[in-house]
Write a protein that holds these residues in place. Structure first.
Motif, short mmCIF file in Angstrom:
data_model
loop_
_atom_site.label_atom_id
_atom_site.label_comp_id
_atom_site.label_asym_id
_atom_site.label_seq_id
_atom_site.Cartn_x
_atom_site.Cartn_y
_atom_site.Cartn_z
N GLN A 84 0.84 -1.21 0.00
CA GLN A 84 0.00 0.00 0.00
C GLN A 84 0.87 1.26 0.00
N LEU A 85 1.90 1.26 0.85
CA LEU A 85 2.75 2.45 0.98
C LEU A 85 3.58 2.68 -0.28
N ARG A 89 -2.63 4.34 -3.96
CA ARG A 89 -2.98 5.72 -3.61
C ARG A 89 -3.80 5.73 -2.31
N VAL A 90 -3.28 5.05 -1.34
CA VAL A 90 -3.89 5.04 -0.01
C VAL A 90 -3.07 5.98 0.86
N LYS A 91 -3.72 6.86 1.59
CA LYS A 91 -2.98 7.78 2.45
C LYS A 91 -2.18 6.99 3.47
N PRO A 92 -0.91 7.36 3.67
CA PRO A 92 -0.04 6.56 4.55
C PRO A 92 -0.64 6.30 5.93
N HIS A 93 -1.24 7.30 6.55
CA HIS A 93 -1.77 7.09 7.90
C HIS A 93 -2.90 6.07 7.88
N ALA A 94 -3.72 6.07 6.80
CA ALA A 94 -4.81 5.11 6.70
C ALA A 94 -4.26 3.70 6.44
N ALA A 95 -3.24 3.61 5.57
CA ALA A 95 -2.64 2.31 5.29
C ALA A 95 -2.06 1.70 6.57
N ARG A 118 5.97 2.27 10.01
CA ARG A 118 6.42 3.66 10.24
C ARG A 118 7.91 3.80 9.96
N LEU A 121 8.31 4.26 6.27
CA LEU A 121 8.04 5.63 5.84
C LEU A 121 9.25 6.54 6.07
#
Length: 431
Positions: A84-85, A89-95, A118, A121
């Motif tokens: 996902q990361l 196109r999933v926002k990182p915090h949501a993923a 984390r 990221l």
């Protein structure tokens, strides 16, 4: 149900248990009632499997030491998070938060999953640089496939590997018994579906974007089928004539069987065999939708004495069991499930069936040998060995503007005209 957790469970069946991705999805997806949820989980599963070697490299760096076998579901969950990361196109915090939420069955893993994602990221750039220095991670294939392609196709290796990692386009085969390609392109355009004719195959259309088959005009009535353009070439190459008896060996799921019948409506008959009764049922279903008729038979292609009787055929299509390395785009789990020692066993099977098929070919008849592989051992070398062993066989040259002319046969490398990797050789039996 947590969708990331569902994807992780499906992936554990593939990565941990060696199940095919198709089978794992068929078992796991029906649990999801919403079509958008099913599509999301399927995208996650295909994405993780397609990018497995690059993702697994990054995960190895992030974990430091591997997880225990009993925690395979946590490993696949981490791979889902990394995919996902990296690619969605999933926002990182949501993923991160949704992937962490999928650890509810193993609370100890919550902190691990959160920490690993984390850290990714924070360290993404350095991890990508490290992957570039590792051949298996950079090329995103098992080392044995990298080495095999380097040996067989040194000038094309990286292009093939790159093509393998792309989602395959959707090709259609127009049923010329019912309509013309030009007319069907107009029907597509009227439905707002953009498609292009494929210059090397007069029945093939490549869609600009894939659609559900239910959206295709006339699909249920048999006007069109889904089939890669490379596979569609078989019907033209076998060149069946009116009054011929045709044998399609290893015929499931039936796309080539149907294409032969569509192209030549005046056959004396066509016999389609497959060793797997369930797969043969798919042949029958496809023929029924297309309003075509053939004799279907559950049979072992390598032992014709058990089923063929005195019948002989003017045309035989042998789409031989193979490694499938030409269709990795469509079946990315091949990279995970296929093993290098499989090739030797497949070669023996191919040779057995090829010699068995030859017994059933009438003098003057044509046998078309085909695989969806790009390995020379399964293709031109297999045909060379056959020709060396038979005094009653000669090769018929394939004059075409597609593929590469080889010492024997013609090879399509994955990605040419956006097609699958395919091999064809045409053999005639002496009169």
């Amino acid at each position: 149900m947590n969708l990331r957790g569902c994807a992780a469970q499906i992936l554990a069946k593939v990565i941990g248990d060696g199940q095919s991705l198709t089978a794992a999805l068929e078992h796991g997806l029906p649990k999801l009632k919403d079509s958008k949820d099913r599509a999301f989980v399927q995208a996650l599963c295909y994405g993780v499997v397609r990018h497995y070697y690059a993702l697994d490299f990054a995960l190895g760096k992030l974990l430091g030491k591997p997880l225990k076998a009993k925690d395979a579901d946590i490993k696949t969950l981490l791979l889902v998070g990394l995919y996902q990361l990296q690619h969605m196109r999933v926002k990182p915090h949501a993923a991160v938060s949704e992937t962490v939420a999928a650890t509810s069955h193993k609370p100890w893993a919550r902190g691990l999953v959160n920490g690993v994602l984390r850290q990714y990221l924070r360290d993404a750039e350095s991890l990508l640089q490290a992957a570039d220095r590792d051949q298996q991670a950079r090329l995103n294939h098992p080392q044995w496939i990298i080495d095999a392609l380097c040996r067989d196709w040194p000038e094309h290796q990286e292009k093939i590997l790159h093509a393998n990692d792309q989602a395959a386009p959707m090709f259609l085969r127009v049923n010329q018994r019912q309509t013309s390609r030009e007319t069907y392109l107009d029907q597509l355009a009227a439905q707002g579906i953009a498609g292009q004719p494929v210059d090397c195959c007069d029945t093939a259309i490549r869609l600009d974007q894939a659609v559900a088959v239910e959206q295709l005009p006339g699909f249920s009535a048999g006007q069109v089928s889904v089939q890669d353009a490379a596979a569609q070439l078989a019907a033209e190459l076998i060149d069946a004539e009116a009054g011929d008896w045709v044998l399609d060996m290893c015929s499931a799921p039936g796309g080539k069987t149907a294409a032969i019948l569509e192209r030549q409506p005046a056959l004396a008959g066509l016999v389609a065999i497959d060793v797997d009764a369930q797969r043969l049922q798919r042949v029958e279903e496809n023929l029924a939708r297309l309003h075509l008729q053939a004799e279907t038979l559950v049979a072992d292609a390598g032992n014709p004495a058990d089923w063929a009787g005195p019948r002989r055929f003017q045309r035989i299509l042998l789409d031989a069991p193979c490694s499938g390395l030409g269709v990795i785009r469509r079946h990315p789990d091949i990279k995970l499930l296929r093993r290098p020692d499989d090739i030797t066993a497949l070669q023996a099977t191919q040779a057995k069936i090829l010699h068995a098929a030859w017994q059933l070919l009438s003098p003057g008849g044509i046998l078309l040998y085909a695989t969806c592989s790009v390995l020379k051992a399964e293709n031109e070398q297999q045909v060379a060995a056959f020709l060396a062993a038979r005094t009653d066989a000669e090769e018929v040259a394939i004059d075409a503007h597609w593929g590469l002319a080889r010492p024997h046969g013609r090879q399509i490398l994955t990605g040419e005209r956006q097609m699958d990797g395919f091999y064809y050789a045409k053999l005639r039996k002496a009169v």
